[in-house]
Design a protein around this motif. Sequence first.
Motif, mmCIF file in Angstrom:
data_model
loop_
_atom_site.group_PDB
_atom_site.id
_atom_site.type_symbol
_atom_site.label_atom_id
_atom_site.label_comp_id
_atom_site.label_asym_id
_atom_site.label_seq_id
_atom_site.Cartn_x
_atom_site.Cartn_y
_atom_site.Cartn_z
ATOM 1 N N LYS A 293 34.434 -64.325 29.488
ATOM 2 C CA LYS A 293 34.486 -64.926 28.158
ATOM 3 C C LYS A 293 33.471 -64.273 27.227
ATOM 4 O O LYS A 293 33.784 -63.948 26.074
ATOM 5 C CB LYS A 293 34.212 -66.427 28.257
ATOM 6 N N LEU A 294 32.261 -64.083 27.724
ATOM 7 C CA LEU A 294 31.208 -63.517 26.885
ATOM 8 C C LEU A 294 31.510 -62.074 26.499
ATOM 9 O O LEU A 294 31.223 -61.642 25.374
ATOM 10 C CB LEU A 294 29.862 -63.597 27.613
ATOM 11 N N ARG A 295 32.090 -61.329 27.423
ATOM 12 C CA ARG A 295 32.442 -59.941 27.126
ATOM 13 C C ARG A 295 33.509 -59.879 26.037
ATOM 14 O O ARG A 295 33.455 -59.048 25.130
ATOM 15 C CB ARG A 295 32.923 -59.259 28.409
ATOM 16 N N GLN A 296 34.481 -60.794 26.104
ATOM 17 C CA GLN A 296 35.526 -60.825 25.090
ATOM 18 C C GLN A 296 34.978 -61.319 23.749
ATOM 19 O O GLN A 296 35.347 -60.798 22.684
ATOM 20 C CB GLN A 296 36.686 -61.726 25.550
ATOM 21 N N ILE A 297 34.111 -62.303 23.782
ATOM 22 C CA ILE A 297 33.492 -62.811 22.552
ATOM 23 C C ILE A 297 32.751 -61.684 21.824
ATOM 24 O O ILE A 297 32.784 -61.581 20.590
ATOM 25 C CB ILE A 297 32.528 -63.975 22.875
ATOM 26 N N GLU A 298 32.111 -60.832 22.587
ATOM 27 C CA GLU A 298 31.393 -59.713 21.977
ATOM 28 C C GLU A 298 32.341 -58.807 21.197
ATOM 29 O O GLU A 298 32.002 -58.303 20.122
ATOM 30 C CB GLU A 298 30.658 -58.919 23.058
ATOM 31 N N HIS A 299 33.548 -58.603 21.718
ATOM 32 C CA HIS A 299 34.541 -57.809 20.989
ATOM 33 C C HIS A 299 34.926 -58.503 19.680
ATOM 34 O O HIS A 299 35.013 -57.859 18.626
ATOM 35 C CB HIS A 299 35.791 -57.590 21.836
ATOM 36 N N PHE A 300 35.191 -59.804 19.748
ATOM 37 C CA PHE A 300 35.536 -60.535 18.532
ATOM 38 C C PHE A 300 34.408 -60.419 17.501
ATOM 39 O O PHE A 300 34.662 -60.220 16.312
ATOM 40 C CB PHE A 300 35.791 -62.019 18.849
ATOM 41 N N ALA B 172 40.980 -54.624 13.566
ATOM 42 C CA ALA B 172 41.060 -56.024 13.993
ATOM 43 C C ALA B 172 40.263 -56.909 13.041
ATOM 44 O O ALA B 172 40.699 -58.013 12.673
ATOM 45 C CB ALA B 172 40.555 -56.179 15.425
ATOM 46 N N GLY B 173 39.109 -56.433 12.619
ATOM 47 C CA GLY B 173 38.300 -57.188 11.674
ATOM 48 C C GLY B 173 38.961 -57.296 10.310
ATOM 49 O O GLY B 173 38.938 -58.355 9.663
ATOM 50 N N ASP B 174 39.573 -56.186 9.869
ATOM 51 C CA ASP B 174 40.293 -56.215 8.594
ATOM 52 C C ASP B 174 41.423 -57.240 8.635
ATOM 53 O O ASP B 174 41.644 -57.975 7.661
ATOM 54 C CB ASP B 174 40.870 -54.833 8.282
ATOM 55 N N LEU B 175 42.133 -57.284 9.762
ATOM 56 C CA LEU B 175 43.222 -58.253 9.903
ATOM 57 C C LEU B 175 42.673 -59.682 9.856
ATOM 58 O O LEU B 175 43.241 -60.549 9.172
ATOM 59 C CB LEU B 175 43.965 -58.011 11.214
ATOM 60 N N TYR B 176 41.586 -59.939 10.553
ATOM 61 C CA TYR B 176 40.997 -61.283 10.547
ATOM 62 C C TYR B 176 40.632 -61.709 9.130
ATOM 63 O O TYR B 176 40.904 -62.843 8.720
ATOM 64 C CB TYR B 176 39.748 -61.299 11.440
ATOM 65 N N ARG B 177 40.047 -60.792 8.369
ATOM 66 C CA ARG B 177 39.621 -61.131 7.011
ATOM 67 C C ARG B 177 40.781 -61.279 6.044
ATOM 68 O O ARG B 177 40.642 -61.897 4.981
ATOM 69 C CB ARG B 177 38.618 -60.080 6.510
ATOM 70 N N LYS C 290 32.151 -58.056 17.150
ATOM 71 C CA LYS C 290 32.067 -56.709 16.586
ATOM 72 C C LYS C 290 33.147 -56.489 15.534
ATOM 73 O O LYS C 290 32.954 -55.708 14.587
ATOM 74 C CB LYS C 290 32.186 -55.654 17.696
ATOM 75 N N ALA C 291 34.297 -57.158 15.691
ATOM 76 C CA ALA C 291 35.344 -57.064 14.676
ATOM 77 C C ALA C 291 34.928 -57.804 13.418
ATOM 78 O O ALA C 291 35.107 -57.308 12.303
ATOM 79 C CB ALA C 291 36.658 -57.622 15.219
ATOM 80 N N ASP C 292 34.371 -58.998 13.588
ATOM 81 C CA ASP C 292 33.852 -59.793 12.472
ATOM 82 C C ASP C 292 32.915 -60.842 13.049
ATOM 83 O O ASP C 292 33.321 -61.593 13.945
ATOM 84 C CB ASP C 292 34.989 -60.465 11.706
ATOM 85 N N PRO C 293 31.677 -60.927 12.581
ATOM 86 C CA PRO C 293 30.722 -61.889 13.147
ATOM 87 C C PRO C 293 31.232 -63.330 13.135
ATOM 88 O O PRO C 293 31.008 -64.079 14.098
ATOM 89 C CB PRO C 293 29.488 -61.719 12.253
ATOM 90 N N GLU C 294 31.916 -63.714 12.072
ATOM 91 C CA GLU C 294 32.457 -65.073 12.024
ATOM 92 C C GLU C 294 33.494 -65.288 13.117
ATOM 93 O O GLU C 294 33.543 -66.344 13.760
ATOM 94 C CB GLU C 294 33.086 -65.339 10.651
ATOM 95 N N TYR C 295 34.334 -64.280 13.334
ATOM 96 C CA TYR C 295 35.387 -64.322 14.353
ATOM 97 C C TYR C 295 34.760 -64.626 15.724
ATOM 98 O O TYR C 295 35.150 -65.578 16.422
ATOM 99 C CB TYR C 295 36.093 -62.971 14.345
#
Length: 486
Positions: free
Chosen positions: A455-462, A423-428, A464-469
């Motif tokens: 919301k906060l739980r989902q944000i944590e996933h984003f 997911a992080g690779d895709l974002y980048r 972990k994929a990429d801090p900027e995300y």
Amino acid sequence: MTNDKNRLTTSSGAPVGDNQNSITAGQRGPVLIQDVHLLEKLAHFNRERVPERVVHAKGAGAHGVFEVTNDVSKYTKAAFLSEVGKQTPMFIRFSTVAGELGSADTVRDPRGYAVKFYTEEGNYDLVGNNTPVFFIRDAIKFPDFIHTQKRHPQTHLKNPNAVWDFWSLSPESLHQVTILFSDRGIPATYRHMHGFGSHTFKWVNAEGEAVWVKYHFKTNQGIQNLDVKLAEKLAGENPDYHTEDLFNAIKQGDFPSWTLYVQIMPLEDAQTYRFDPFDVTKVWSQKDYPLIEVGVMTLNRNPENYFAEVEQATFSPGNFVPGIEASPDKMLQGRLFAYSDAHRYRVGANHNTLPINRPIAEVNNNQRDGFMRGDGNGGASVYYEPNSYGGPAESPQHKISPFEVTGYADSVAYDHDDHYTQAGDLYRLLSDEERTRLVENIVNAMKPVEKDEIKLRQIEHFYKADPEYGTRVAEGLGLAVPQGGN
């Protein structure tokens, strides 16, 4: 006697010990039929809506032809792929996933991509989506996931609380969520999107040698997507926009086409690849396993009657032909049962005798009777096997390729839990403008969620994929990134 309303049970009241993982024979499976909770969930789920499809209710279809353009016989003995230039008639159904039969075409949703090849060895169905991955990787979670996409039982309204609660508690969904809220979440038309088998399958050649395979249909019209505002406008002005576009293009002789490619993985690589190759929430790197061209699919004929051909069309990923088999993918294993079971309920036990589903190959089996039997019902032929009267008999040369099964029968999770790298690779990979639109789409979708903890739980996933995300989504929602995400 206990009366615990918070305890998940089967319909007979027995407590459920594991609702996340199917019972499999060892780490890689296959799934065991003794998992009565899984079978009950899938069977009940298939019977929840009458008469439209439970999922993929809204769709459009067309007839066409598939022509082989590259020799892949060293990988598979499937007759319809046996030689360059060979043509096979086919039918395709495109669809949205979550909406009802009358819903709008231009909503943000994955698109179903179901292809039926009428081969001389029987019908082969490739039932995938316009995305290479999916939200979950075990069929035991599928009824729960689709429930979150449907309407609230009290308000009868779409429920973003359920959507994001489930996704935030199912981190394996992150890769697909990122695709869904990217520009590709709303294709411009059915003609301007790719299609994927999504799952891993097995190909077997004439010598009995097997490989793992993934399917990629690349649109020859080019990828085009809809702007969010335009999509909303079209949803109100012409909710059948995609259906109309496909029909008119074919009517005018502008026949859309897709080139089919496959990725091939040697069997032994599955033991050491850095991601579990049977996990449908992951892709195989094309650097590791390059695309190999197979052929071209061209749609050249519209249905004469929508109900008879599109609505009554039934597809199952379990409809294989010699040379193509299942893999230990747990999501696929569940679908092998669920799709045909849904059709037996929705269309009837004899759905494969309808013209749109009828194979061009001769059908010889001992299935008799049932509602709406419209053919000769087998006549006076032998109706059991084995028999001494010359009736149809098994052909041992068409047994599946054997595979080893080891381990203890248990509800076992996949042994890879990295839901963030891809997911992080895709974002980048996205441009700055694409990332901005992705974040805006996610923020707008999450704003109606009532609980900040979701919301906060989902944000944590984003994050972990990429801090900027994660940071950008948090800022858009006026929240701080949770400490666990740092």
